[in-house]
Design an enzyme around this catalytic site. Structure first.
Site, PDB file in Angstrom:
ATOM      1  N   LYS A 177      61.175   1.350 -19.607  1.00 43.33           N
ATOM      2  CA  LYS A 177      61.208   1.989 -20.930  1.00 43.33           C
ATOM      3  C   LYS A 177      60.901   3.475 -20.833  1.00 43.33           C
ATOM      4  O   LYS A 177      61.185   4.234 -21.756  1.00 43.33           O
ATOM      5  CB  LYS A 177      60.279   1.283 -21.924  1.00 43.33           C
ATOM      6  CG  LYS A 177      58.874   1.018 -21.467  1.00 43.33           C
ATOM      7  CD  LYS A 177      58.168  -0.033 -22.364  1.00 43.33           C
ATOM      8  CE  LYS A 177      57.002  -0.661 -21.619  1.00 43.33           C
ATOM      9  NZ  LYS A 177      56.788  -2.051 -21.893  1.00 43.33           N
ATOM     10  N   LYS A 185      53.231   7.028 -11.609  1.00 45.61           N
ATOM     11  CA  LYS A 185      53.071   7.496 -12.993  1.00 45.61           C
ATOM     12  C   LYS A 185      52.398   8.859 -13.065  1.00 45.61           C
ATOM     13  O   LYS A 185      52.686   9.645 -13.968  1.00 45.61           O
ATOM     14  CB  LYS A 185      52.256   6.486 -13.805  1.00 45.61           C
ATOM     15  CG  LYS A 185      53.052   5.259 -14.181  1.00 45.61           C
ATOM     16  CD  LYS A 185      52.464   4.604 -15.416  1.00 45.61           C
ATOM     17  CE  LYS A 185      53.295   3.419 -15.856  1.00 45.61           C
ATOM     18  NZ  LYS A 185      52.673   2.662 -16.942  1.00 45.61           N
ATOM     19  N   LYS A 239      63.808   0.551 -10.865  1.00 48.36           N
ATOM     20  CA  LYS A 239      63.706  -0.557 -11.831  1.00 48.36           C
ATOM     21  C   LYS A 239      64.069  -0.082 -13.238  1.00 48.36           C
ATOM     22  O   LYS A 239      63.893   1.102 -13.558  1.00 48.36           O
ATOM     23  CB  LYS A 239      62.311  -1.190 -11.781  1.00 48.36           C
ATOM     24  CG  LYS A 239      61.242  -0.428 -12.499  1.00 48.36           C
ATOM     25  CD  LYS A 239      59.994  -1.262 -12.737  1.00 48.36           C
ATOM     26  CE  LYS A 239      59.050  -0.374 -13.545  1.00 48.36           C
ATOM     27  NZ  LYS A 239      57.806  -0.907 -13.916  1.00 48.36           N
TER      28      LYS A 239
HETATM   29  P1  TYM Z   1      54.804  -3.400 -18.530  1.00 46.70           P
HETATM   30  O1  TYM Z   1      54.469  -3.175 -19.963  1.00 46.70           O
HETATM   31  O2  TYM Z   1      55.297  -2.272 -17.717  1.00 46.70           O
HETATM   32  O3  TYM Z   1      55.832  -4.571 -18.406  1.00 46.70           O
HETATM   33  C1  TYM Z   1      55.597  -5.827 -19.035  1.00 46.70           C
HETATM   34  C2  TYM Z   1      56.150  -6.961 -18.194  1.00 46.70           C
HETATM   35  O4  TYM Z   1      57.549  -6.768 -17.988  1.00 46.70           O
HETATM   36  C3  TYM Z   1      57.820  -6.808 -16.594  1.00 46.70           C
HETATM   37  N1  TYM Z   1      58.898  -5.853 -16.302  1.00 46.70           N
HETATM   38  C4  TYM Z   1      59.972  -6.156 -15.593  1.00 46.70           C
HETATM   39  N2  TYM Z   1      60.367  -7.296 -15.012  1.00 46.70           N
HETATM   40  C5  TYM Z   1      61.550  -7.274 -14.351  1.00 46.70           C
HETATM   41  N3  TYM Z   1      62.320  -6.166 -14.259  1.00 46.70           N
HETATM   42  C6  TYM Z   1      61.956  -5.006 -14.826  1.00 46.70           C
HETATM   43  N4  TYM Z   1      62.740  -3.938 -14.737  1.00 46.70           N
HETATM   44  C7  TYM Z   1      60.728  -4.961 -15.536  1.00 46.70           C
HETATM   45  N5  TYM Z   1      60.079  -3.990 -16.220  1.00 46.70           N
HETATM   46  C8  TYM Z   1      58.953  -4.554 -16.679  1.00 46.70           C
HETATM   47  C9  TYM Z   1      56.525  -6.375 -15.911  1.00 46.70           C
HETATM   48  O5  TYM Z   1      56.457  -6.828 -14.589  1.00 46.70           O
HETATM   49  C10 TYM Z   1      55.500  -7.041 -16.812  1.00 46.70           C
HETATM   50  O6  TYM Z   1      55.347  -8.404 -16.460  1.00 46.70           O
HETATM   51  N6  TYM Z   1      50.323  -3.538 -16.378  1.00 46.70           N
HETATM   52  C11 TYM Z   1      51.278  -4.321 -17.141  1.00 46.70           C
HETATM   53  C12 TYM Z   1      50.735  -4.815 -18.455  1.00 46.70           C
HETATM   54  C13 TYM Z   1      49.464  -5.584 -18.347  1.00 46.70           C
HETATM   55  C14 TYM Z   1      49.335  -6.901 -17.861  1.00 46.70           C
HETATM   56  C15 TYM Z   1      47.948  -7.200 -17.992  1.00 46.70           C
HETATM   57  C16 TYM Z   1      50.225  -7.827 -17.338  1.00 46.70           C
HETATM   58  C17 TYM Z   1      48.241  -5.141 -18.717  1.00 46.70           C
HETATM   59  N7  TYM Z   1      47.325  -6.134 -18.506  1.00 46.70           N
HETATM   60  C18 TYM Z   1      47.448  -8.436 -17.581  1.00 46.70           C
HETATM   61  C19 TYM Z   1      49.722  -9.062 -16.946  1.00 46.70           C
HETATM   62  C20 TYM Z   1      48.344  -9.348 -17.070  1.00 46.70           C
HETATM   63  C21 TYM Z   1      52.476  -3.430 -17.440  1.00 46.70           C
HETATM   64  O7  TYM Z   1      52.412  -2.241 -17.446  1.00 46.70           O
HETATM   65  O8  TYM Z   1      53.559  -4.084 -17.802  1.00 46.70           O
END
Ligand code: TYM
Length: 345
Positions: free
Chosen positions: A208, A122, A205
């Site tokens: 967004k 990032k 992957k």
């Molecule tokens: P984020 O917002 O990037 O994504 C949210 C969730 O979606 C899953 N995900 C995917 N799964 C499969 N294929 C993909 N292409 C894909 N893109 C996104 C992510 O694995 C995630 O489960 N750091 C985290 C948010 C967060 C969080 C937490 C998660 C903050 N605190 C505590 C769990 C527990 C994040 O950026 O997710």
């Protein structure tokens, strides 16, 4: 010194979060949200959080962030999260997340943070210009989870390293303060869609933040757009094989089979058994129909829910109150363990 507590010594509790840094993608839906709904219905306490404080680790336009947070809440409810059964709220409304994150900033080591691959991705080439928040991001994530003593965290594959860090932070805290206060959380990474890939490049992957909108399906895309994106998705000229092994070196083909399987609650092998020998000319229209049939009702319901923003805010406010009730006593005990004086006021 009592050592670290395995998650099993704590009452089972599920926590997970999604950043409202844009709309929901098919990756978020299949890798996370659809599974959050399944977990909610398994009878374990579930806490789901829109992590707006994580979102601002990179620049967010304030009006868009507020809109995206509400729209994501609508997306959760439209996909089947019941705000009576699950706790649904946005992170910034519960101050315990920031408080515990600070303590964890003092527990986590620079060396650990330096190894976080998502920061490297990032921050890009100009690391000096990245925010301090982006660097500390995984410590806030550990706080999100541990401020509720959550034992299980359903996520996609890309969050594995952050969850390992969460375990390291809990272990070091427990060791340093000679306690077994924090559970050692279990990541729950499962299913055909733990890593949904870009429709334009099967090695990246679906995200967004990808500059190409053609690379992803957004939950708010119209039926026509979804069908068009699937039609144009990168594939190869070979027919689908009979066995999974035949997809080993075909990242794009594997991705579409995995998406089909996850949408249809089947295994990728079952999908191959049905489509073996057929080319993408036949498979893609079937996948498009399935995607539209699965996603369109959700996006329609989302739009309806967005007509009443006050109701969404009320749901998030109520969720925050319930989250706060769990987090406050845990934080009080945590301050006490760390040696911070807290007079009754
Ligand atoms: P984020 O917002 O990037 O994504 C949210 C969730 O979606 C899953 N995900 C995917 N799964 C499969 N294929 C993909 N292409 C894909 N893109 C996104 C992510 O694995 C995630 O489960 N750091 C985290 C948010 C967060 C969080 C937490 C998660 C903050 N605190 C505590 C769990 C527990 C994040 O950026 O997710």
């Amino acid at each position: 010194m009592t050592g670290a507590a395995p998650a099993s010594q704590h009452q089972p509790r599920i926590f997970s979060g999604i950043q409202p840094s844009g709309g929901l993608t098919l990756g978020n839906y299949l890798g996370a949200l659809k599974r959050f709904v399944e977990k909610q219905d398994e009878g374990i306490e579930t806490i789901y959080c829109l992590v707006d404080m994580h979102a601002i680790t990179v620049w967010q336009d304030p009006l868009r962030l507020r809109h995206a947070t509400r729209e994501m809440a609508a997306g959760f409810i439209a996909a089947g999260i019941n705000p009576e059964r699950s706790i649904l709220f946005n992170q910034s409304q519960v101050s315990a997340h920031a408080e515990l994150a600070w303590i964890f900033n003092c527990v986590a080591r620079m060396g650990w943070m330096n190894r976080m691959t998502q920061f490297k991705d990032k921050a890009g080439k100009d690391k000096e210009a990245a925010s301090l928040g982006l660097y500390a991001y995984p410590a806030l994530m550990a706080a999100d989870i541990l401020v509720y003593h959550a034992t299980h965290v359903p996520v996609g594959e890309d969050q594995r390293q952050h969850l390992e860090l969460t375990r390291d932070i809990a272990t070091k805290f427990n060791h340093d303060y000679e306690t077994d206060f924090f559970p050692i959380t279990e990541p729950v990474i499962e299913g055909a869609a733990a890593r949904v890939m870009s429709l334009r490049d099967g090695t990246k992957k679906m995200s967004k933040s990808d500059p190409s909108d053609q690379s992803r399906i957004n939950m708010t895309d119209s039926a026509d757009t979804i069908a068009q994106k699937i039609r144009k998705a990168k594939t190869d000229a070979e027919p689908l094989p009979e066995l999974l092994d035949g997809l080993k070196d075909r990242a794009e083909a594997r991705n579409l089979v995995n998406i089909y399987a996850a949408l249809d609650n089947r295994s990728p092998q079952e999908v191959l058994t049905e489509f073996a020998g057929q080319g993408f000319g036949a498979f893609k229209p079937k996948l498009a129909d399935l995607a539209v049939a699965s996603l369109s009702p959700i996006s329609k319901r989302m739009q309806e829910l967005m007509q009443d923003v006050a109701e969404i805010d009320r749901i998030l406010g109520r969720g925050a109150e319930r989250a706060d009730e769990i987090a406050t006593p845990i934080m009080e005990r945590c301050f006490d363990i760390v040696g911070m004086v807290r007079a009754r006021r």
